[in-house]
Scaffold this active site. Sequence first.
Site, PDB file in Angstrom:
ATOM      1  N   PRO A 261       0.814  -1.217   0.000  1.00  0.00           N
ATOM      2  CA  PRO A 261       0.000   0.000   0.000  1.00  0.00           C
ATOM      3  C   PRO A 261       0.851   1.273   0.000  1.00  0.00           C
ATOM      4  O   PRO A 261       1.873   1.350   0.685  1.00  0.00           O
ATOM      5  CB  PRO A 261      -0.749  -0.102   1.333  1.00  0.00           C
ATOM      6  CG  PRO A 261       0.224  -0.813   2.222  1.00  0.00           C
ATOM      7  CD  PRO A 261       0.966  -1.773   1.350  1.00  0.00           C
ATOM      8  N   GLY A 262       0.417   2.230  -0.785  1.00  0.00           N
ATOM      9  CA  GLY A 262       1.078   3.532  -0.775  1.00  0.00           C
ATOM     10  C   GLY A 262       0.055   4.590  -0.397  1.00  0.00           C
ATOM     11  O   GLY A 262       0.032   5.131   0.709  1.00  0.00           O
ATOM     12  N   ARG A 299      -0.814  16.171  -9.335  1.00  0.00           N
ATOM     13  CA  ARG A 299      -1.969  15.299  -9.579  1.00  0.00           C
ATOM     14  C   ARG A 299      -3.152  16.004 -10.270  1.00  0.00           C
ATOM     15  O   ARG A 299      -3.730  15.451 -11.189  1.00  0.00           O
ATOM     16  CB  ARG A 299      -2.436  14.632  -8.275  1.00  0.00           C
ATOM     17  CG  ARG A 299      -1.345  13.806  -7.577  1.00  0.00           C
ATOM     18  CD  ARG A 299      -1.883  12.901  -6.483  1.00  0.00           C
ATOM     19  NE  ARG A 299      -2.614  11.793  -7.024  1.00  0.00           N
ATOM     20  CZ  ARG A 299      -3.912  11.687  -7.050  1.00  0.00           C
ATOM     21  NH1 ARG A 299      -4.665  12.631  -6.513  1.00  0.00           N
ATOM     22  NH2 ARG A 299      -4.496  10.649  -7.591  1.00  0.00           N
ATOM     23  N   CYS A 328       4.022  28.798 -15.754  1.00  0.00           N
ATOM     24  CA  CYS A 328       3.546  29.289 -17.045  1.00  0.00           C
ATOM     25  C   CYS A 328       2.950  28.177 -17.894  1.00  0.00           C
ATOM     26  O   CYS A 328       3.512  27.770 -18.913  1.00  0.00           O
ATOM     27  CB  CYS A 328       4.695  29.960 -17.777  1.00  0.00           C
ATOM     28  SG  CYS A 328       5.366  31.285 -16.795  1.00  0.00           S
TER      29      CYS A 328
HETATM   30  N1  LLP Z   1       2.762  -1.801  -6.058  1.00  0.00           N
HETATM   31  C1  LLP Z   1       3.011  -1.552  -7.364  1.00  0.00           C
HETATM   32  C2  LLP Z   1       3.649  -2.578  -8.176  1.00  0.00           C
HETATM   33  C3  LLP Z   1       2.660  -0.312  -7.914  1.00  0.00           C
HETATM   34  O1  LLP Z   1       2.890  -0.067  -9.192  1.00  0.00           O
HETATM   35  C4  LLP Z   1       2.049   0.678  -7.085  1.00  0.00           C
HETATM   36  C5  LLP Z   1       1.702   1.977  -7.607  1.00  0.00           C
HETATM   37  C6  LLP Z   1       1.826   0.368  -5.739  1.00  0.00           C
HETATM   38  C7  LLP Z   1       2.177  -0.883  -5.254  1.00  0.00           C
HETATM   39  C8  LLP Z   1       1.179   1.329  -4.783  1.00  0.00           C
HETATM   40  O2  LLP Z   1      -0.105   1.619  -5.192  1.00  0.00           O
HETATM   41  P1  LLP Z   1      -1.092   2.439  -4.231  1.00  0.00           P
HETATM   42  O3  LLP Z   1      -1.353   1.599  -3.016  1.00  0.00           O
HETATM   43  O4  LLP Z   1      -0.426   3.714  -3.871  1.00  0.00           O
HETATM   44  O5  LLP Z   1      -2.308   2.644  -5.057  1.00  0.00           O
HETATM   45  N2  LLP Z   1       0.913   8.737  -9.327  1.00  0.00           N
HETATM   46  C9  LLP Z   1      -0.381   8.122  -9.314  1.00  0.00           C
HETATM   47  C10 LLP Z   1      -0.342   6.741  -8.725  1.00  0.00           C
HETATM   48  C11 LLP Z   1       0.611   5.802  -9.434  1.00  0.00           C
HETATM   49  C12 LLP Z   1       0.643   4.440  -8.831  1.00  0.00           C
HETATM   50  C13 LLP Z   1       1.744   3.633  -9.397  1.00  0.00           C
HETATM   51  N3  LLP Z   1       1.901   2.347  -8.825  1.00  0.00           N
HETATM   52  C14 LLP Z   1      -1.340   9.034  -8.556  1.00  0.00           C
HETATM   53  O6  LLP Z   1      -0.930  10.095  -8.095  1.00  0.00           O
HETATM   54  O7  LLP Z   1      -2.525   8.736  -8.465  1.00  0.00           O
END
Ligand code: LLP
Length: 406
Positions: A261-262, A299, A328
Amino acid sequence: MSLDIKTLVEKYNTPLYVYDFDNITRRYEELKGAFDGKKSLVAYAVKSNSNLAVIRHLAKQGAGADCVSIGEIKRALKAGVERYKIIFSGVGKRDDEIRYALKEQILFINLESEAEMKRVEMIAKEFDMEARISIRVNPNVDPKTHPYISTGLHENKFGVSIDSAKRMYIYAKKSKNLNPIGIHFHIGSQLTELAPIAEACGIVADLVRSLNAIDIDIKFFDVGGGLGVVYDSEVTIKTEAYALAVTQAIKGLDLTIVNEPGRYMMANSGIFLTKVLYEKQNGEKRFVVVDGAMNDLLRPSLYSAYHKIEAVQRDGEKSLADVVGPVCESGDFLGKDVELPIMNHNDILVVHSAGAYGFTMSSNYNTRNRSAEVALMGGEDYLIRQRENFQDQIRLEEACDTSWQS
Ligand code: LLP
């Protein structure tokens, strides 16, 4: 978030990222707790917020780290994550990165193609070692999220099909330098529907069963990240239901469940603070120009993502305004049609849900210094990244020989 925003702004200035470390703890405990009684590892997706203090905080709770570059692995190790809790994912790993990961004896490398597997095998052979690997399966399931953050369909660049995964496992099992111990999938980010996750779990668990039948013993079931959060009025997946879907899919299998999780951990643990510079009106259109911009929080510009924006201690009749930065580009906005009272110079706006993919996606575009970052814990505030300055920005250019221009 209980804090005096004005005091923080007086102390640290703007633009500023502020993270609630107590909330990070709660989120970690909630997710880890949902898998209570099961063998599980929460490997925090470092890309969502890679500040060392954030990683250190999670490492102290027992979290591992999901890393997608040598830089992220170095951050995780520096922040005290145990090497046997570090995973290396990503679709394009360089040789030097693979070498580093193998030398550091991390938990496993998530492979995303047959070619990459051969590369890892070759490098492991150089070291005369067995590389612990996992294969990222692309289950071809529609996660029903924004196309830019959807990753589990064959049209996306990620992972390999079930058939090629099977071939890869059979090859790896025979290789002296590969040890296939895990299986991985990640179908997308900001997921608010459980059904696609459950479907992917089922497909991948069946693959594990068919691998077991040919004596390939998978130990780690890595379900990726992707749990959605509330930015606006989304109905999110309950962690208990999520855990139940995963555990039901792998019933009868002896597996350690890995989560990556991120956003779940960080998005609503952080806010972005910015000060008003000017109000302006172009015909009918009202703009509130602030000192934060797309280089700080990309974002909204990149995904048209919604972040709730509120004025601090400013009342009065509200009307709609676009909140825009000084960069800009017409695409430089933090919010469109935001209901705001008339704002004065130096009034503060809070941009919510900014803890994930905020600072980490920031840049120096327009030679703007990247923001400072502050942690709040137990009622205290701590600076965890200094505000960048001009000198920081030009250091690597000044380090070069310019005599050829004289
Ligand atoms: N594991 C893998 C292999 C991933 O590619 C990602 C995110 C995560 C875990 C974590 O995912 P999460 O739990 O955060 O959904 N920049 C974009 C999000 C890109 C996510 C990329 N991969 C945004 O700001 O919405």
